[in-house]
Enzyme design. Sequence first.
Site, short mmCIF file in Angstrom:
data_model
loop_
_atom_site.label_atom_id
_atom_site.label_comp_id
_atom_site.label_asym_id
_atom_site.label_seq_id
_atom_site.Cartn_x
_atom_site.Cartn_y
_atom_site.Cartn_z
N ARG A 1 0.84 -1.22 0.00
CA ARG A 1 0.00 0.00 0.00
C ARG A 1 0.86 1.26 0.00
O ARG A 1 0.45 2.29 -0.54
CB ARG A 1 -0.93 0.00 1.20
CG ARG A 1 -2.02 -1.03 1.03
CD ARG A 1 -3.05 -0.92 2.11
NE ARG A 1 -4.20 -1.71 1.72
CZ ARG A 1 -5.12 -2.13 2.56
NH1 ARG A 1 -5.05 -1.83 3.83
NH2 ARG A 1 -6.14 -2.84 2.13
N LYS B 1 -21.40 -15.29 2.23
CA LYS B 1 -22.78 -14.96 2.59
C LYS B 1 -23.56 -14.26 1.48
O LYS B 1 -23.11 -13.25 0.95
CB LYS B 1 -22.80 -14.08 3.83
CG LYS B 1 -22.69 -14.86 5.11
CD LYS B 1 -22.94 -13.99 6.31
CE LYS B 1 -24.39 -14.05 6.76
NZ LYS B 1 -24.66 -13.17 7.90
N GLY C 1 -10.19 -7.57 -1.73
CA GLY C 1 -10.49 -8.51 -0.65
C GLY C 1 -9.98 -9.91 -0.93
O GLY C 1 -8.83 -10.10 -1.32
N GLY D 1 -14.06 -3.30 0.39
CA GLY D 1 -15.37 -2.71 0.70
C GLY D 1 -15.74 -1.60 -0.26
O GLY D 1 -16.88 -1.53 -0.74
P1 AMP Z 1 -16.49 -13.31 1.65
O1 AMP Z 1 -15.79 -12.69 2.82
O2 AMP Z 1 -17.98 -13.34 1.78
O3 AMP Z 1 -16.01 -12.78 0.32
O4 AMP Z 1 -16.09 -14.83 1.68
C1 AMP Z 1 -14.79 -15.27 1.47
C2 AMP Z 1 -14.62 -16.59 2.14
O5 AMP Z 1 -15.58 -17.49 1.64
C3 AMP Z 1 -13.27 -17.22 1.92
O6 AMP Z 1 -12.57 -17.21 3.13
C4 AMP Z 1 -13.62 -18.63 1.49
O7 AMP Z 1 -12.87 -19.61 2.16
C5 AMP Z 1 -15.07 -18.76 1.87
N1 AMP Z 1 -15.75 -19.81 1.09
C6 AMP Z 1 -15.72 -19.98 -0.24
N2 AMP Z 1 -16.42 -21.08 -0.58
C7 AMP Z 1 -16.91 -21.61 0.57
C8 AMP Z 1 -17.69 -22.76 0.86
N3 AMP Z 1 -18.12 -23.59 -0.09
N4 AMP Z 1 -18.00 -22.99 2.15
C9 AMP Z 1 -17.57 -22.17 3.12
N5 AMP Z 1 -16.82 -21.07 2.91
C10 AMP Z 1 -16.50 -20.78 1.63
#
Ligand code: AMP
Length: 393
Positions: A35, A197, A350, A373
């Site tokens: 950064r 999520k 991210g 974000g």
């Molecule tokens: P996010 O913060 O919502 O972008 O989610 C990223 C995270 O989702 C990463 O740490 C991944 O390990 C997790 N992830 C991806 N696929 C899966 C899955 N099938 N089950 C659980 N976690 C997951």
Amino acid sequence: MKKTIRDIDLKGKKALVRCDFNVPVVDGEITDDIRIRAALPTIKHLLDEGCKVIIMSHMGRPKGEPKEEFSLRKVADRLSELLNESVLFAQSDRVVDEKVKSEIADMNERVALLENVRFRSEETKNDEAFSKELSELGDVFVNDAFGTAHRAHCSTAGIADYIPAVSGLLIEKEVKYLGEAVEEPKRPLLAIMGGSKVSDKIKLIENMLSKVDMLIIGGGMAYTFFKAKGYEIGNSLLDAESIDLAESLMKKAEEKGVELLIPVDTLCGKEFKNDTEIKSVDADKIPVDMMGLDIGEKSIELFKSAISKANTVIWNGPVGVFEMPNFEKGTRSLAEALAESDAITIVGGGDSAAAAKQFGLSDKMTHISTGGGASMEYLEGKVLPGIVALEDK
Ligand code: AMP
């Protein structure tokens, strides 16, 4: 279009620059200075124009109080090494006070760094008095911190009420790539949405549905869509409150003529760990005692074929648990397909940026956003306060 440092006369000015120096520090040492390096083009441009450069940043979450562990002193040292010239660290627990003002007024160095702006509780409240105090240190405000552009804070937006405000080269680049990708993309436009999520990404998916030609849903989110289709998902991640939303998104995609692709098979694990019993099954055949942790081979081929048809791809979120070697293949294969593609490839910061880095493919992407974000909010169609505050061309 917003003005940038290329659009104004800067000769002999004091440029007050907001950078994103929120670097990781372990045991008092900076473990990744990307950064700080990313800010160098803007700083050098300003120096070439004959400016004095006064830099502000936050680091960590000191919650409005001075805390030694969040001091920017180490950042000043590293910046000085990278610029190969002395940098004045104008330290004060108050960020700005009489001592700092006189040090800046009399500085022999060309570059100064203030203390962590979040040592003052007013910063995150976008307090007028603190914005004014900061603004008095410079003649022009240059915002180059894309990672905090979605926050209306004193050092990211408030200052613009008092002195002329333009963007630095980093924000210029972010706005160019993210803006073009959603507003005037080279079509077909494909978005790959992964992560865990659905509820976190719902706005993003909704906004993308009115822009894209194709949309891939992968990662932990996909199982909520499986559930909405009536499939057994075993112990896979489920965002129970979003099942109806997933169903309505699938309907909306159909109405809008967007090709919505969800995995057709999945790699399951018995437990959420790398060394566990693994089984590859079709999407509707997940065993009740297992969980989907990556997309399967057929999905990889299906998604790669969508990538090969696209001329612009926006990627946000891994399609599997890429942090575990046994479940990284889906994300790796898609990242490789993006790297090899001639399409414009935009990585939305991210976790996807971390994945591209893990696979050594970062420099094969057209643009990797520096703000997770902020890039999400930009792609969701939200107005970013740190950009809106800048002057129009
Ligand atoms: P996010 O913060 O919502 O972008 O989610 C990223 C995270 O989702 C990463 O740490 C991944 O390990 C997790 N992830 C991806 N696929 C899966 C899955 N099938 N089950 C659980 N976690 C997951």
